[in-house]
Enzyme design. Structure first.
Site, PDB file in Angstrom:
ATOM      1  N   GLU A   1     -13.420  49.013  46.861  1.00  0.00           N
ATOM      2  CA  GLU A   1     -13.698  47.681  46.320  1.00  0.00           C
ATOM      3  C   GLU A   1     -15.008  47.126  46.864  1.00  0.00           C
ATOM      4  O   GLU A   1     -15.754  46.458  46.148  1.00  0.00           O
ATOM      5  CB  GLU A   1     -12.558  46.704  46.595  1.00  0.00           C
ATOM      6  CG  GLU A   1     -12.801  45.374  45.924  1.00  0.00           C
ATOM      7  CD  GLU A   1     -11.557  44.606  45.568  1.00  0.00           C
ATOM      8  OE1 GLU A   1     -11.697  43.555  44.926  1.00  0.00           O
ATOM      9  OE2 GLU A   1     -10.448  45.041  45.916  1.00  0.00           O
TER      10      GLU A   1
ATOM     11  N   GLY B   1     -13.374  40.838  41.510  1.00  0.00           N
ATOM     12  CA  GLY B   1     -12.379  41.849  41.174  1.00  0.00           C
ATOM     13  C   GLY B   1     -11.218  41.281  40.395  1.00  0.00           C
ATOM     14  O   GLY B   1     -10.715  40.203  40.694  1.00  0.00           O
TER      15      GLY B   1
ATOM     16  N   HIS C   1      -4.789  58.747  45.951  1.00  0.00           N
ATOM     17  CA  HIS C   1      -5.132  59.396  47.213  1.00  0.00           C
ATOM     18  C   HIS C   1      -4.783  60.870  47.065  1.00  0.00           C
ATOM     19  O   HIS C   1      -3.629  61.227  46.834  1.00  0.00           O
ATOM     20  CB  HIS C   1      -4.364  58.736  48.361  1.00  0.00           C
ATOM     21  CG  HIS C   1      -4.557  57.252  48.381  1.00  0.00           C
ATOM     22  ND1 HIS C   1      -5.741  56.666  48.761  1.00  0.00           N
ATOM     23  CD2 HIS C   1      -3.734  56.237  48.017  1.00  0.00           C
ATOM     24  CE1 HIS C   1      -5.626  55.360  48.657  1.00  0.00           C
ATOM     25  NE2 HIS C   1      -4.414  55.077  48.200  1.00  0.00           N
TER      26      HIS C   1
ATOM     27  N   HIS D   1     -18.499  51.044  32.704  1.00  0.00           N
ATOM     28  CA  HIS D   1     -18.803  50.042  31.675  1.00  0.00           C
ATOM     29  C   HIS D   1     -19.449  48.845  32.362  1.00  0.00           C
ATOM     30  O   HIS D   1     -18.911  48.324  33.339  1.00  0.00           O
ATOM     31  CB  HIS D   1     -17.510  49.593  30.973  1.00  0.00           C
ATOM     32  CG  HIS D   1     -17.689  48.386  30.110  1.00  0.00           C
ATOM     33  ND1 HIS D   1     -18.325  48.435  28.896  1.00  0.00           N
ATOM     34  CD2 HIS D   1     -17.324  47.097  30.298  1.00  0.00           C
ATOM     35  CE1 HIS D   1     -18.322  47.219  28.365  1.00  0.00           C
ATOM     36  NE2 HIS D   1     -17.732  46.388  29.202  1.00  0.00           N
TER      37      HIS D   1
ATOM     38  N   GLY E   1     -20.606  45.383  30.945  1.00  0.00           N
ATOM     39  CA  GLY E   1     -20.716  44.462  29.820  1.00  0.00           C
ATOM     40  C   GLY E   1     -21.121  43.078  30.287  1.00  0.00           C
ATOM     41  O   GLY E   1     -21.331  42.842  31.473  1.00  0.00           O
TER      42      GLY E   1
ATOM     43  N   ARG F   1     -19.244  40.341  30.190  1.00  0.00           N
ATOM     44  CA  ARG F   1     -18.144  39.628  30.846  1.00  0.00           C
ATOM     45  C   ARG F   1     -17.286  40.503  31.752  1.00  0.00           C
ATOM     46  O   ARG F   1     -16.585  39.989  32.617  1.00  0.00           O
ATOM     47  CB  ARG F   1     -17.252  38.946  29.806  1.00  0.00           C
ATOM     48  CG  ARG F   1     -17.949  37.834  29.092  1.00  0.00           C
ATOM     49  CD  ARG F   1     -18.125  36.637  30.030  1.00  0.00           C
ATOM     50  NE  ARG F   1     -19.174  35.761  29.552  1.00  0.00           N
ATOM     51  CZ  ARG F   1     -20.181  35.326  30.290  1.00  0.00           C
ATOM     52  NH1 ARG F   1     -20.292  35.682  31.539  1.00  0.00           N
ATOM     53  NH2 ARG F   1     -21.086  34.538  29.790  1.00  0.00           N
TER      54      ARG F   1
END
Length: 126
Positions: free
Chosen positions: A43, A62, A69, A86, A88, A90
């Site tokens: 993350e 996020g 794993h 991707h 984009g 939004r």
């Protein structure tokens, strides 16, 4: 990031790479790299990479993350590489592949983010 030893190591036209040690900070009680630490690395890399691709005045946050794993890692350093699937206006979707020092795929993660207006703390209150 800093308490777990995450370091950004390389940036390219379509990727962001970083490392994390497998040590007392990132292992679970059985001596293996903790799955949560792998997700944190994923993350971190995906979010920072996504925010490098946002329009001025926006940030990416996020929305969803998943991780598989695949190989147990007991020591050394893992390296994560985030690449866009991707980008984009939004939403963004990033794949993060985490490998051990032998090049074995230890974890693969997919992170979905939303682009939202950036608010300073003062404007968020009012």
């Amino acid at each position: 990031m800093e308490p777990l030893g995450i370091v950004f190591t390389e940036i390219g036209p379509d990727f962001l790479r970083g490392t994390m040690p497998v040590d007392r900070r990132t292992k679970q009680p059985y001596g293996l790299l903790h799955g949560g630490a792998s997700v944190l690395l994923a993350e971190t890399l995906g979010s920072v990479a996504a925010n490098l691709c946002t329009a001025p005045g926006e940030i990416c946050v996020g929305v969803e993350i998943n991780a598989n794993h695949l190989v147990a890692v007991r020591e050394g350093t893992v390296t994560g590489t985030a690449r866009p699937l991707h980008v984009g206006r939004r939403t963004q979707v990033w794949e993060v592949r985490i490998e051990d020092e032998l090049g074995r795929l230890a974890c693969v993660s997919r992170l979905t983010l939303a682009a939202v207006p950036h608010r300073t703390p003062a404007s968020a209150e009012g």
